[in-house]
Design a protein around this motif. Sequence first.
Motif, PDB file in Angstrom:
ATOM      1  N   ARG A 160      23.166  19.407  31.746  1.00  0.00           N
ATOM      2  CA  ARG A 160      23.985  18.867  32.832  1.00  0.00           C
ATOM      3  C   ARG A 160      24.753  17.673  32.274  1.00  0.00           C
ATOM      4  O   ARG A 160      24.231  16.888  31.491  1.00  0.00           O
ATOM      5  CB  ARG A 160      23.090  18.419  33.986  1.00  0.00           C
ATOM      6  N   CYS A 161      25.993  17.580  32.675  1.00  0.00           N
ATOM      7  CA  CYS A 161      26.822  16.462  32.245  1.00  0.00           C
ATOM      8  C   CYS A 161      26.635  15.322  33.231  1.00  0.00           C
ATOM      9  O   CYS A 161      26.704  15.520  34.438  1.00  0.00           O
ATOM     10  CB  CYS A 161      28.279  16.895  32.213  1.00  0.00           C
ATOM     11  N   LEU A 162      26.352  14.121  32.719  1.00  0.00           N
ATOM     12  CA  LEU A 162      26.133  12.975  33.605  1.00  0.00           C
ATOM     13  C   LEU A 162      27.457  12.318  33.998  1.00  0.00           C
ATOM     14  O   LEU A 162      27.499  11.486  34.886  1.00  0.00           O
ATOM     15  CB  LEU A 162      25.215  11.954  32.922  1.00  0.00           C
ATOM     16  N   SER A 163      28.544  12.714  33.321  1.00  0.00           N
ATOM     17  CA  SER A 163      29.856  12.155  33.663  1.00  0.00           C
ATOM     18  C   SER A 163      30.547  12.967  34.748  1.00  0.00           C
ATOM     19  O   SER A 163      30.955  12.435  35.766  1.00  0.00           O
ATOM     20  CB  SER A 163      30.740  12.079  32.421  1.00  0.00           C
ATOM     21  N   CYS A 164      30.680  14.283  34.505  1.00  0.00           N
ATOM     22  CA  CYS A 164      31.387  15.098  35.511  1.00  0.00           C
ATOM     23  C   CYS A 164      30.415  15.877  36.397  1.00  0.00           C
ATOM     24  O   CYS A 164      30.840  16.599  37.292  1.00  0.00           O
ATOM     25  CB  CYS A 164      32.407  16.025  34.852  1.00  0.00           C
ATOM     26  N   HIS A 165      29.105  15.722  36.145  1.00  0.00           N
ATOM     27  CA  HIS A 165      28.048  16.321  36.957  1.00  0.00           C
ATOM     28  C   HIS A 165      28.022  17.839  36.935  1.00  0.00           C
ATOM     29  O   HIS A 165      27.378  18.461  37.771  1.00  0.00           O
ATOM     30  CB  HIS A 165      28.111  15.812  38.414  1.00  0.00           C
ATOM     31  N   GLU A 166      28.738  18.443  35.987  1.00  0.00           N
ATOM     32  CA  GLU A 166      28.740  19.906  35.921  1.00  0.00           C
ATOM     33  C   GLU A 166      27.598  20.378  35.027  1.00  0.00           C
ATOM     34  O   GLU A 166      27.366  19.814  33.960  1.00  0.00           O
ATOM     35  CB  GLU A 166      30.066  20.398  35.320  1.00  0.00           C
ATOM     36  N   PRO A 167      26.908  21.424  35.454  1.00  0.00           N
ATOM     37  CA  PRO A 167      25.944  22.016  34.532  1.00  0.00           C
ATOM     38  C   PRO A 167      26.660  22.895  33.514  1.00  0.00           C
ATOM     39  O   PRO A 167      27.765  23.377  33.792  1.00  0.00           O
ATOM     40  CB  PRO A 167      25.067  22.885  35.448  1.00  0.00           C
ATOM     41  N   PHE A 168      26.121  23.036  32.336  1.00  0.00           N
ATOM     42  CA  PHE A 168      26.721  23.941  31.351  1.00  0.00           C
ATOM     43  C   PHE A 168      25.649  24.467  30.421  1.00  0.00           C
ATOM     44  O   PHE A 168      24.534  23.957  30.380  1.00  0.00           O
ATOM     45  CB  PHE A 168      27.837  23.228  30.556  1.00  0.00           C
ATOM     46  N   GLU A 169      26.008  25.523  29.704  1.00  0.00           N
ATOM     47  CA  GLU A 169      25.064  26.106  28.758  1.00  0.00           C
ATOM     48  C   GLU A 169      25.410  25.700  27.348  1.00  0.00           C
ATOM     49  O   GLU A 169      26.577  25.505  27.012  1.00  0.00           O
ATOM     50  CB  GLU A 169      25.076  27.629  28.882  1.00  0.00           C
ATOM     51  N   HIS A 170      24.385  25.546  26.544  1.00  0.00           N
ATOM     52  CA  HIS A 170      24.584  25.197  25.129  1.00  0.00           C
ATOM     53  C   HIS A 170      23.977  26.298  24.286  1.00  0.00           C
ATOM     54  O   HIS A 170      22.828  26.674  24.474  1.00  0.00           O
ATOM     55  CB  HIS A 170      23.902  23.867  24.831  1.00  0.00           C
ATOM     56  N   PHE A 171      24.782  26.835  23.382  1.00  0.00           N
ATOM     57  CA  PHE A 171      24.335  27.863  22.456  1.00  0.00           C
ATOM     58  C   PHE A 171      23.482  27.142  21.411  1.00  0.00           C
ATOM     59  O   PHE A 171      23.997  26.347  20.646  1.00  0.00           O
ATOM     60  CB  PHE A 171      25.576  28.495  21.803  1.00  0.00           C
ATOM     61  N   LYS A 172      22.188  27.385  21.401  1.00  0.00           N
ATOM     62  CA  LYS A 172      21.290  26.620  20.537  1.00  0.00           C
ATOM     63  C   LYS A 172      21.491  26.977  19.056  1.00  0.00           C
ATOM     64  O   LYS A 172      21.555  28.146  18.715  1.00  0.00           O
ATOM     65  CB  LYS A 172      19.829  26.887  20.930  1.00  0.00           C
ATOM     66  N   PRO A 173      21.570  25.963  18.195  1.00  0.00           N
ATOM     67  CA  PRO A 173      21.693  26.292  16.765  1.00  0.00           C
ATOM     68  C   PRO A 173      20.378  26.859  16.228  1.00  0.00           C
ATOM     69  O   PRO A 173      19.322  26.316  16.519  1.00  0.00           O
ATOM     70  CB  PRO A 173      22.031  24.950  16.106  1.00  0.00           C
ATOM     71  N   ILE A 174      20.439  27.972  15.517  1.00  0.00           N
ATOM     72  CA  ILE A 174      19.243  28.489  14.838  1.00  0.00           C
ATOM     73  C   ILE A 174      19.602  28.855  13.414  1.00  0.00           C
ATOM     74  O   ILE A 174      20.750  29.095  13.131  1.00  0.00           O
ATOM     75  CB  ILE A 174      18.607  29.718  15.528  1.00  0.00           C
TER      76      ILE A 174
END
Length: 174
Positions: A160-174
């Motif tokens: 979740r972004c604390l600036s624009c309050h939008e949730p988003f997904e992060h492609f995890k590095p593996i």
Amino acid sequence: MNALEKEAVSARVQAAWAVLEQVQDPEIPVISLCDLGVVREVRESGALLEVVLTPTYSGCPATEVIAHDVKTALEAAQLGPVATVLQRAPAWTTDWISAKGKAALREYGIAPPGPVPLADAQPICITRRRQPPVPCPRCESTRTERIAPFGSTPCKALYRCLSCHEPFEHFKPI
Ligand SMILES: [Zn+2]
């Protein structure tokens, strides 16, 4: 094989790559399988066109769909007969996602993975390393927090972004 035959071989393989550039990942329809780094090799084995695929995360249910999509696209382009070969070693890494692919993820609203941290050959750090912040793909703020280790698929985490309050997904590095 003479030079002329060699040229004909590579033309079919080149045409196959051009087709595969247009085949999108079934889970993230803005990125092609080539930009995702899933298509490892295209080669000819007699009359058969073999496409070597390395699935992203092991057990990713999309693997069968990907193999099917690859076959269908190449057969539609009359480049068949086609066989797909699954190659699990070396394992897929997010480092194989192309720069174009990472840009497409960001535009789609998924924070792309950074470089894979700490290679095996490096000495092990005793101190706990701080994870670099994951910037928000919408407003680029680095004031973000992870709210769940898994998103819509196991390969993504939910932030979740604390600036624009939008949730988003992060492609995890593996
Ligand atoms: Zn934001």
